[in-house]
Enzyme design. Structure first.
Site, short mmCIF file in Angstrom:
data_model
loop_
_atom_site.label_atom_id
_atom_site.label_comp_id
_atom_site.label_asym_id
_atom_site.label_seq_id
_atom_site.Cartn_x
_atom_site.Cartn_y
_atom_site.Cartn_z
N ASP A 37 0.87 -1.18 0.00
CA ASP A 37 0.00 0.00 0.00
C ASP A 37 0.91 1.22 0.00
O ASP A 37 2.14 1.10 -0.10
CB ASP A 37 -0.92 -0.02 1.24
CG ASP A 37 -2.24 0.69 0.99
OD1 ASP A 37 -2.23 1.92 0.75
OD2 ASP A 37 -3.30 0.04 1.02
N ASN A 90 -5.72 -4.61 -6.49
CA ASN A 90 -6.91 -4.11 -5.80
C ASN A 90 -6.90 -2.61 -5.57
O ASN A 90 -7.97 -2.00 -5.50
CB ASN A 90 -7.01 -4.84 -4.44
CG ASN A 90 -7.93 -4.14 -3.47
OD1 ASN A 90 -9.15 -4.24 -3.59
ND2 ASN A 90 -7.35 -3.41 -2.51
N TYR A 156 -13.97 7.13 -13.09
CA TYR A 156 -14.02 5.85 -12.36
C TYR A 156 -14.66 4.77 -13.23
O TYR A 156 -14.13 3.66 -13.36
CB TYR A 156 -14.80 6.03 -11.05
CG TYR A 156 -14.76 4.84 -10.14
CD1 TYR A 156 -13.70 4.64 -9.25
CD2 TYR A 156 -15.78 3.88 -10.15
CE1 TYR A 156 -13.66 3.53 -8.41
CE2 TYR A 156 -15.76 2.78 -9.32
CZ TYR A 156 -14.69 2.61 -8.44
OH TYR A 156 -14.66 1.51 -7.61
N ILE A 189 -19.55 -1.41 -1.12
CA ILE A 189 -19.01 -2.22 -0.03
C ILE A 189 -18.62 -1.28 1.12
O ILE A 189 -18.07 -0.20 0.88
CB ILE A 189 -17.76 -3.01 -0.52
CG1 ILE A 189 -18.07 -3.85 -1.77
CG2 ILE A 189 -17.20 -3.87 0.61
CD1 ILE A 189 -19.08 -4.94 -1.61
P1 NAP Z 1 -10.08 1.72 0.45
O1 NAP Z 1 -10.66 1.24 1.74
O2 NAP Z 1 -9.94 3.17 0.20
O3 NAP Z 1 -8.68 0.98 0.23
C1 NAP Z 1 -7.90 1.23 -0.89
C2 NAP Z 1 -6.45 1.22 -0.48
O4 NAP Z 1 -5.66 1.48 -1.67
C3 NAP Z 1 -6.11 2.34 0.52
O5 NAP Z 1 -5.29 1.85 1.54
C4 NAP Z 1 -5.40 3.36 -0.35
O6 NAP Z 1 -4.46 4.14 0.37
C5 NAP Z 1 -4.69 2.45 -1.34
N1 NAP Z 1 -4.24 3.20 -2.51
C6 NAP Z 1 -4.79 4.31 -3.09
N2 NAP Z 1 -4.04 4.71 -4.12
C7 NAP Z 1 -2.99 3.86 -4.21
C8 NAP Z 1 -1.86 3.78 -5.04
N3 NAP Z 1 -1.66 4.69 -6.02
N4 NAP Z 1 -0.98 2.79 -4.84
C9 NAP Z 1 -1.18 1.88 -3.86
N5 NAP Z 1 -2.22 1.92 -3.02
C10 NAP Z 1 -3.12 2.89 -3.19
O7 NAP Z 1 -10.96 1.19 -0.78
P2 NAP Z 1 -11.78 -0.17 -1.02
O8 NAP Z 1 -13.20 0.16 -0.97
O9 NAP Z 1 -11.25 -1.29 -0.18
O10 NAP Z 1 -11.44 -0.39 -2.55
C11 NAP Z 1 -10.57 -1.41 -3.01
C12 NAP Z 1 -10.88 -1.66 -4.48
O11 NAP Z 1 -12.24 -2.05 -4.63
C13 NAP Z 1 -10.70 -0.41 -5.37
O12 NAP Z 1 -10.15 -0.78 -6.61
C14 NAP Z 1 -12.13 0.07 -5.55
O13 NAP Z 1 -12.31 0.81 -6.74
C15 NAP Z 1 -12.86 -1.24 -5.60
N6 NAP Z 1 -14.29 -1.14 -5.30
C16 NAP Z 1 -14.72 -0.64 -4.12
C17 NAP Z 1 -16.09 -0.56 -3.87
C18 NAP Z 1 -16.65 0.00 -2.59
O14 NAP Z 1 -17.85 0.30 -2.56
N7 NAP Z 1 -15.89 0.13 -1.53
C19 NAP Z 1 -16.99 -0.98 -4.85
C20 NAP Z 1 -16.50 -1.49 -6.05
C21 NAP Z 1 -15.15 -1.58 -6.27
P3 NAP Z 1 -4.92 5.57 0.94
O15 NAP Z 1 -6.04 5.31 1.90
O16 NAP Z 1 -3.66 6.08 1.59
O17 NAP Z 1 -5.36 6.37 -0.25
#
Ligand code: NAP
Length: 250
Positions: A37, A90, A156, A189
């Site tokens: 990360d 991810n 997005y 999520i």
């Molecule tokens: P999250 O809780 O924000 O976790 C994402 C992690 O990725 C965070 O720790 C973030 O760090 C890190 N990150 C951001 N930019 C990065 C980079 N350039 N290099 C490496 N790490 C990076 O999000 P999540 O909901 O678990 O999402 C994970 C994946 O699922 C994403 O691809 C998202 O698009 C997808 N997704 C999520 C949802 C939803 O509703 N949550 C729905 C569909 C798809 P920082 O916090 O420091 O930025």
């Protein structure tokens, strides 16, 4: 449920939300997880949680939008454990909210560089390592918004549609060399990506968009990812798997 003993897995964006749940589940099932990360302390916290449960983990800070950092991440996996077998691309960001005709140019580039370029750079580094290891499995995290639109989220949505096509193409290229590549599309999520940006009323509104009547949990996404990474999914490649509580059914 799954046995990843002897396998090494990279998980990007592993310090929060869906990535953290995947890292924990893979490690509990025996994988040595490279927890990657942006923030070293956050990676260390997830590694400590894995070690507490008797698992194996190595922290590795990497920005997925940097191809050299992605190459270094794969090198870290090979140096630590000898080989790379599994990867979950991810890490992702939501980006600005605006109609397409007004979408800020810098926000567009930022979303593309993390959500789409990041998956390409990841696979470009991971695939040669998996060929060296004799095969492997990759799961790219996209979204329901890899198949349907969502107003005010053009960057997005475009990035997530791109991940679906990129996944299919790479899967075709490596299917006969022992590498399976799939994508997973979650609906909304419960993670910091949502909860840091939306109040309870907005979260309740999103819940109502799902026939299941609620948003999902990171563990419900992880279950699909771990299945696809496992040998139980040996004939599954190039496909896009929704975890969406019925969101896209209507
Ligand atoms: P999250 O809780 O924000 O976790 C994402 C992690 O990725 C965070 O720790 C973030 O760090 C890190 N990150 C951001 N930019 C990065 C980079 N350039 N290099 C490496 N790490 C990076 O999000 P999540 O909901 O678990 O999402 C994970 C994946 O699922 C994403 O691809 C998202 O698009 C997808 N997704 C999520 C949802 C939803 O509703 N949550 C729905 C569909 C798809 P920082 O916090 O420091 O930025």
């Amino acid at each position: 449920m799954f046995d990843f003993t002897g396998r090494t897995a990279i998980v990007t964006g592993a310090a929060s939300g869906i990535g953290e749940a995947i890292a924990l589940e893979l490690a509990v099932a025996g994988a040595h997880v490279i927890v990657s990360d942006l923030d070293a302390d956050a990676c260390g916290r997830v590694c400590a949680a894995i070690l507490d449960r008797g698992g194996k983990a190595t922290p590795c800070v990497a920005d997925v939008s940097d191809p050299e950092a992605q190459a270094a991440l794969v090198a870290c996996a090979e140096e630590e454990t000898g080989a790379l077998h599994l990867a979950v691309n991810n890490a992702g960001i939501g980006g600005a909210q605006a109609p397409t005709g007004e979408y800020p140019l810098d926000a567009w580039r930022q979303v593309m560089s993390v959500n789409l370029d990041g998956v390409f750079y990841g696979m470009r580094a991971q695939i040669p390592a998996m060929l060296r290891a004799g095969g492997g499995a990759i799961v790219n995290i996209t979204s329901i918004l890899g198949s349907v639109g969502f107003a005010n989220s053009s960057a997005y949505v475009a990035s997530k549609h791109g991940v679906v096509g990129l996944t299919k193409t790479a899967a075709m290229e490596y299917a006969q060399q022992g590498i399976r590549i799939n994508s997973v599309g979650p609906a909304f999520i419960q993670t910091p990506l949502l909860t840091d940006n939306l109040d309870q009323e907005m979260l309740d509104g999103l819940a109502g968009l799902h026939p299941a009547g609620r948003i999902g949990t990171p563990e419900e996404v992880s279950a699909m990812v771990c299945f696809l990474m496992s040998d139980r999914a040996s004939f599954i490649t190039g496909s896009y798997h929704l975890v969406d509580g019925g969101y896209t059914a209507p």
